[in-house]
Motif scaffolding. Structure first.
Motif, PDB file in Angstrom:
ATOM      1  N   TRP A  40       1.790  -7.585  -4.045  1.00 12.62           N
ATOM      2  CA  TRP A  40       2.946  -6.863  -4.587  1.00 12.62           C
ATOM      3  C   TRP A  40       2.843  -5.379  -4.272  1.00 12.62           C
ATOM      4  CZ3 TRP A  40       3.276  -2.792  -7.977  1.00 12.62           C
ATOM      5  CH2 TRP A  40       4.555  -2.480  -8.438  1.00 12.62           C
ATOM      6  N   ARG A  41       1.646  -4.844  -4.389  1.00 12.96           N
ATOM      7  CA  ARG A  41       1.436  -3.408  -4.185  1.00 12.96           C
ATOM      8  C   ARG A  41       1.204  -3.171  -2.691  1.00 12.96           C
ATOM      9  NH1 ARG A  41      -2.939   0.207  -4.414  1.00 12.96           N
ATOM     10  NH2 ARG A  41      -2.411   2.208  -5.345  1.00 12.96           N
ATOM     11  N   ARG A  42       2.209  -2.641  -2.023  1.00 18.07           N
ATOM     12  CA  ARG A  42       2.226  -2.619  -0.570  1.00 18.07           C
ATOM     13  C   ARG A  42       1.522  -1.404   0.044  1.00 18.07           C
ATOM     14  NH1 ARG A  42       6.069  -6.579   1.048  1.00 18.07           N
ATOM     15  NH2 ARG A  42       5.552  -8.309  -0.338  1.00 18.07           N
ATOM     16  N   LEU A  43       0.717  -0.682  -0.734  1.00 11.71           N
ATOM     17  CA  LEU A  43      -0.081   0.382  -0.139  1.00 11.71           C
ATOM     18  C   LEU A  43      -1.211  -0.187   0.714  1.00 11.71           C
ATOM     19  CD1 LEU A  43      -0.534   3.300  -2.698  1.00 11.71           C
ATOM     20  CD2 LEU A  43       0.374   3.421  -0.378  1.00 11.71           C
ATOM     21  N   THR A  44      -1.632  -1.400   0.416  1.00 13.20           N
ATOM     22  CA  THR A  44      -2.672  -2.045   1.204  1.00 13.20           C
ATOM     23  C   THR A  44      -2.033  -3.058   2.158  1.00 13.20           C
ATOM     24  OG1 THR A  44      -2.998  -3.747  -0.479  1.00 13.20           O
ATOM     25  CG2 THR A  44      -4.363  -1.776  -0.621  1.00 13.20           C
ATOM     26  N   THR A  83      -4.120  -5.137  -6.373  1.00 15.73           N
ATOM     27  CA  THR A  83      -4.834  -5.053  -5.108  1.00 15.73           C
ATOM     28  C   THR A  83      -5.175  -3.606  -4.781  1.00 15.73           C
ATOM     29  OG1 THR A  83      -3.714  -7.022  -4.277  1.00 15.73           O
ATOM     30  CG2 THR A  83      -4.724  -5.582  -2.652  1.00 15.73           C
ATOM     31  N   ILE A  84      -6.451  -3.340  -4.500  1.00 15.96           N
ATOM     32  CA  ILE A  84      -6.896  -1.971  -4.242  1.00 15.96           C
ATOM     33  C   ILE A  84      -7.574  -1.813  -2.891  1.00 15.96           C
ATOM     34  CG2 ILE A  84      -7.162  -1.343  -6.667  1.00 15.96           C
ATOM     35  CD1 ILE A  84     -10.206  -1.957  -6.257  1.00 15.96           C
ATOM     36  N   ARG A  85      -7.873  -2.918  -2.220  1.00 17.87           N
ATOM     37  CA  ARG A  85      -8.599  -2.845  -0.954  1.00 17.87           C
ATOM     38  C   ARG A  85      -7.791  -3.505   0.163  1.00 17.87           C
ATOM     39  NH1 ARG A  85     -14.192  -1.827  -1.769  1.00 17.87           N
ATOM     40  NH2 ARG A  85     -14.876  -2.109  -3.935  1.00 17.87           N
ATOM     41  N   SER A  86      -7.933  -2.960   1.363  1.00 22.10           N
ATOM     42  CA  SER A  86      -7.412  -3.622   2.540  1.00 22.10           C
ATOM     43  C   SER A  86      -8.602  -4.179   3.326  1.00 22.10           C
ATOM     44  CB  SER A  86      -6.610  -2.643   3.399  1.00 22.10           C
ATOM     45  OG  SER A  86      -5.730  -3.336   4.248  1.00 22.10           O
ATOM     46  N   TYR A  87      -8.407  -5.258   4.048  1.00 21.87           N
ATOM     47  CA  TYR A  87      -9.524  -5.913   4.726  1.00 21.87           C
ATOM     48  C   TYR A  87      -8.978  -6.790   5.839  1.00 21.87           C
ATOM     49  CZ  TYR A  87      -7.806  -9.157   1.248  1.00 21.87           C
ATOM     50  OH  TYR A  87      -6.971  -9.912   0.473  1.00 21.87           O
ATOM     51  N   GLU A  88      -9.849  -7.162   6.726  1.00 19.77           N
ATOM     52  CA  GLU A  88      -9.506  -8.067   7.817  1.00 19.77           C
ATOM     53  C   GLU A  88     -10.503  -9.218   7.844  1.00 19.77           C
ATOM     54  OE1 GLU A  88      -9.093  -6.218  11.567  1.00 19.77           O
ATOM     55  OE2 GLU A  88      -7.531  -4.814  10.927  1.00 19.77           O
ATOM     56  N   PRO A 321       8.272  -6.024  -4.657  1.00 23.09           N
ATOM     57  CA  PRO A 321       7.094  -5.441  -4.003  1.00 23.09           C
ATOM     58  C   PRO A 321       7.408  -4.060  -3.452  1.00 23.09           C
ATOM     59  CG  PRO A 321       7.367  -7.732  -3.374  1.00 23.09           C
ATOM     60  CD  PRO A 321       8.595  -7.364  -4.138  1.00 23.09           C
ATOM     61  N   MET A 322       6.473  -3.126  -3.621  1.00 24.52           N
ATOM     62  CA  MET A 322       6.769  -1.753  -3.230  1.00 24.52           C
ATOM     63  C   MET A 322       5.496  -0.985  -2.914  1.00 24.52           C
ATOM     64  SD  MET A 322       7.636  -0.033  -6.957  1.00 24.52           S
ATOM     65  CE  MET A 322       9.061  -1.090  -7.215  1.00 24.52           C
ATOM     66  N   VAL A 323       5.702   0.156  -2.265  1.00 25.05           N
ATOM     67  CA  VAL A 323       4.640   1.129  -2.042  1.00 25.05           C
ATOM     68  C   VAL A 323       4.764   2.173  -3.134  1.00 25.05           C
ATOM     69  CG1 VAL A 323       3.666   2.823  -0.459  1.00 25.05           C
ATOM     70  CG2 VAL A 323       4.714   0.744   0.448  1.00 25.05           C
ATOM     71  N   VAL A 324       3.813   2.220  -4.039  1.00 19.80           N
ATOM     72  CA  VAL A 324       3.874   3.162  -5.160  1.00 19.80           C
ATOM     73  C   VAL A 324       2.475   3.653  -5.460  1.00 19.80           C
ATOM     74  CG1 VAL A 324       3.682   1.362  -6.907  1.00 19.80           C
ATOM     75  CG2 VAL A 324       4.759   3.527  -7.510  1.00 19.80           C
ATOM     76  N   GLU A 325       2.360   4.937  -5.770  1.00 18.97           N
ATOM     77  CA  GLU A 325       1.082   5.552  -6.077  1.00 18.97           C
ATOM     78  C   GLU A 325       1.061   6.006  -7.525  1.00 18.97           C
ATOM     79  OE1 GLU A 325      -1.883   6.264  -5.162  1.00 18.97           O
ATOM     80  OE2 GLU A 325      -1.901   5.537  -3.106  1.00 18.97           O
TER      81      GLU A 325
END
Length: 464
Positions: A40-44, A83-88, A321-325
């Motif tokens: 949902w949190r699209r910063l990651t 969600t706080i981390r991005s990963y591959e 879902p959005m990009v929000v800080e």
């Protein structure tokens, strides 16, 4: 002799899972992959090698053991609000299909599956005049919110959501299915109620419901020109209020939206958010000093409403879902300097679109016997700075810079501690706890997840 190409571990894991679990499995290149992987949190922007949708505890166990067998990292996601981390690479285990909710009105207990959201729970329990300690959005996942502590508008009266948990079913890193409550695995039960998703995959939670059929409240708007004096009144007034009244002062840059009345489009406003579990007349008597300090309201939609309507009435419908800080800091007092910095951040033209100053206290500051590690219960105020929703990650980066600047400006006037649900920085997980709580959590982690399988979160490494 030509060497036979090695099948990637993710491909062989996906093949094994498609034959073994009830939900779909999504690989890179599948039409369903992007929708399945995005939080949902699209910063990651996570890009796992595969996404597996579990339909029950057996599926959870199968996905976990398959990931370990193929030496693939594992992350767990339901709604992705936290969600706080991005990963591959690796395996994403999704629990969003596990939505079941059961209510026992006689015992005032609800049981929610790992994929249930608060809207599911409210729909199930409101016919009985019972309420969970839910948050500010109906689309937030029950389990993730509760494991992080869970602070809502009824928490001054009834405590944190984690304080109402009575039982959890958990699949551990070894693939064992355990029950955690006051009698079975009490160390795990303690750690789950505030320690986040560090100790296993919680497949269901049971928690107490509370007899609240109606509340009085709303979100009133005033001219921001009286913000300083209103907040100064609030810091003295709030600690004297009964537990039945929960309030916050909100400074807002209103969007230039045609959905708003024309005089409110693009304006700066001072908001008063309140929920009272008692009578309207008593609520208005208690709120009178704040209303006097704030002046003539621009809008005052306070009313008596079904408690189940409270979230939508006060906070609006579930956002997409959005990009929000955002950043949240804790404070022992609302100093003049903290007030000035908060007002300036919203009055200035910038990416900080809202600052919320909230008094906690009440039952949140009085942990029940055996309560979990919801840290810093003795700190009475929180200060939240937030950005308007952004359309992409580049715009989100600008919002992050502005929110970070606000957080830096108030740093001398706050404690440095955090509340896990609101914590953005995975490197600051320890700040959500006291030193003793963190030491004890690391010891429990060593018992239930010594290899740190569950690390794609606010991670607490196992004690050495």
């Amino acid at each position: 002799m030509n060497e036979i190409p090695k099948i990637p571990a993710s491909t062989s894991a996906a093949a094994a899972l498609r034959d073994a679990i009830g939900g779909p499995v999504h690989l890179i290149g599948d039409d369903t992959y992007d929708e399945a992987r995005l939080p949902w949190r699209r910063l990651t922007d996570p890009r796992p090698a595969l996404v597996a949708d579990a339909t029950g505890p057996d599926d959870v166990r199968t996905v976990l053991l398959t990931a370990r067998e193929h030496d693939l990292p594992l992350v767990v996601q339901s709604t992705g609000h936290g969600t706080i981390r991005s990963y591959e690479g690796g395996v994403m285990l999704r629990t969003s299909l596990m939505k079941g909710v059961e209510v026992d009105p006689e015992r005032r207990i609800a049981r929610a599956g790992a994929g249930a959201v608060w809207g599911d729970v409210l729909a199930a329990c409101s016919p009985y005049g019972l309420m969970p300690l839910s948050g500010t959005a109906l689309s937030v996942g029950v389990v993730g919110y509760t494991l992080g502590g869970g602070a809502g508008m009824l928490s001054r009266a009834y405590g944190f959501a984690a304080d109402s948990v009575v039982r959890a079913e958990v699949v551990t890193a070894e693939g064992k299915t355990l029950v955690a409550d006051a009698e079975e695995n009490p160390d795990l039960f303690w750690a789950l109620r505030g320690g986040g998703g560090n100790f296993g995959v919680v497949t269901s939670l049971e928690f107490r419901l509370h007899p609240v059929a109606e509340v009085y409240g709303g979100m009133a708007m005033f001219d921001i020109g009286r913000a300083e004096q209103t907040i100064a009144c609030y810091r003295e007034w709030a600690p004297e209020q009964p537990d039945e009244l929960s309030t916050a002062i909100v400074l807002l840059q209103m969007p230039d939206s045609p959905q708003l009345p024309e005089p409110m489009r693009g304006m700066r406003a001072l908001g008063l958010r309140a929920v009272h579990t008692g009578e309207a007349d008593e609520a208005e008597r208690l709120l009178a000093p704040l209303r006097e300090a704030a002046g003539q309201p621009i809008a005052y939609p306070f009313r008596t409403m079904p408690c189940a309507d409270m979230t939508t009435e006060i906070f609006g419908p579930p956002p997409p879902p959005m990009v929000v800080e955002s950043s949240v800091d804790l404070a022992y007092e609302l100093s003049d300097e903290l007030i000035d910095a908060s007002v300036a951040a919203v009055v200035a033209d910038g990416e900080v679109s809202a600052v919320e100053l909230r008094y906690w206290g009440g039952a949140m500051a009085r942990p029940p016997a055996g309560a979990g590690p919801v840290g810093h219960r003795d700190v009475p105020f929180s200060v939240l700075g937030g950005s308007a929703p952004a359309v992409d990650r580049d715009q989100g980066a600008e919002a992050k810079a502005a929110v970070d600047a606000f957080s830096a400006a108030i740093r001398p006037h706050v404690t440095g501690g955090a509340f896990l649900n609101f914590l953005e920085d995975p490197d600051k997980t320890a700040t959500a706890y006291s030193a003793e709580e963190y030491r004890r959590l690391a010891a429990v982690k060593r018992t239930y997840d010594p290899d740190n399988v569950f690390s794609g979160n606010h991670n607490i490494p196992p004690a050495s």
